[in-house]
Scaffold this active site. Sequence first.
Site, PDB file in Angstrom:
ATOM      1  CB  CYS A 112     -24.531  30.081 -16.804  1.00 36.08           C
ATOM      2  SG  CYS A 112     -24.480  28.272 -16.815  1.00 36.08           S
ATOM      3  CE1 TYR A 165     -18.261  21.148 -19.248  1.00 38.10           C
ATOM      4  CE2 TYR A 165     -18.096  23.235 -20.553  1.00 38.10           C
ATOM      5  CZ  TYR A 165     -18.970  22.114 -19.631  1.00 38.10           C
ATOM      6  OH  TYR A 165     -20.123  22.606 -19.110  1.00 38.10           O
ATOM      7  CG  ASP A 181     -15.230  28.459 -16.467  1.00 40.65           C
ATOM      8  OD1 ASP A 181     -15.391  28.097 -15.464  1.00 40.65           O
ATOM      9  OD2 ASP A 181     -15.911  29.120 -17.524  1.00 40.65           O
ATOM     10  CG  ASP A 210     -22.246  22.578 -16.518  1.00 40.19           C
ATOM     11  OD1 ASP A 210     -22.796  23.622 -16.787  1.00 40.19           O
ATOM     12  OD2 ASP A 210     -21.356  22.522 -15.734  1.00 40.19           O
ATOM     13  CG  ASP A 253     -21.683  29.103 -13.782  1.00 41.50           C
ATOM     14  OD1 ASP A 253     -23.231  28.883 -13.928  1.00 41.50           O
ATOM     15  OD2 ASP A 253     -21.087  28.603 -13.989  1.00 41.50           O
TER      16      ASP A 253
END
Length: 422
Positions: free
Chosen positions: A305, A142, A173, A324, A272
Amino acid sequence: MMRLRVDPVRAQVYEHGWQSWSPTTTYGVTATAHRPLTPAMYGRPGRPAPREGFQGEGLLAVDPGTGEPVHVYAARDGRAEVPSIRAAYGDGVLTVDADGDVEQALHPGTIERALGTWADGYARRTGAGAVRAAPAVWCSWYHYFGAVTTDDILENLDAVEERDLPVDVIQIDDGWQAGIGDWLSFSGPFAGLPRLAGRIRSAGRRAGIWVAPFLAAANSDLARAHPGRLGGDAGHNWGQALFALDVVRAEDHLREVFTALRAWGFDYFKLDFLYAGAMGGLDAYRHGLTVIREAVGPDAYLVGCGAPILPSVGLVDAMRVSPDVSPVYEPEDGDLSRASQRAATVTTIARAWQHGRFWVNDPDCLIARPQVERREDWAAVVERYGGLRASSDRIADLDAWGLETTRRLLSSAPDPVPFGTP
């Protein structure tokens, strides 16, 4: 078909979405539920929801508002079949039907309490197993998004140490891989990925990594070299078409990828876009997650996720229970499946009953830098409903409030037992 007399003013309907990002909440009985604007990626493929009324995927609950107990309609075993359960209101009556095998139970109290009671029984029946506490995490996403570099990871690894933050895992990530599906090849900034994992471990932290294991992008080497491993259309992202992996045909690929990642030193895996694995059927989806678990070992920590909820019970340690989060409060086009604090808050609260029963709930990362809208509100949601606590700011950008809040929340994660239920 079931007909239930309800109070049009007091009655409520709880609609449970298909996967992590699918809107989930409780509505007045005369309302119409939120609908993803991109249902292929955020809803349930092949099961379009009605324009009016409600459609719970494997789970729908009704408080008639008449003093009667809460009615819970649910899949008998959501590992094998997840029926869509629809409800429509008219003239004081709620009509409920389903396209598969559904059980009905009555539970006293609030909808939240009824769902917790149902989940206790479901977890026992499906052998969900003991819930493991989550480590505290720093995640790159993020702040850096896909532009992260090795130097960014090392900067924050050092900052965690310098500021004495209680971080167990440094999670890399999206951005480390050469392409979506090409998990054994690295992007330029991560040419030395195994060495980076070693640096993280030598600093006394665990190494974590993001993977979308059941996806292949159209321009990936995997898609070009092995088209027989691809399944159907899985949406569009990263500026290109996405394909679901045929989990059965790609089993060797999955084993190779996760065996290598574990050998390189990673033992925390953010898995994910898992919805793609279920496009070939629930048996294939569960088999794919079982293959991953076998490859990384029982001690590795798996976080799901974008995952179909009920079919995942018993297969992951923690689960993202919301869309998210975002530095902005409102979602694009008002779509409560898209990244925003409001969307993440709504569905996180609505799935609080899953924590400690199915897994550890992950509401998404804490972002506490000054540029984040309504950061105090989001921190309060993470503090109240976050079982997995992950910071996703550049540590150097945190002001005094952000640093103190990050330290406090990372050090105070709740036990992996159900939250108190109203």
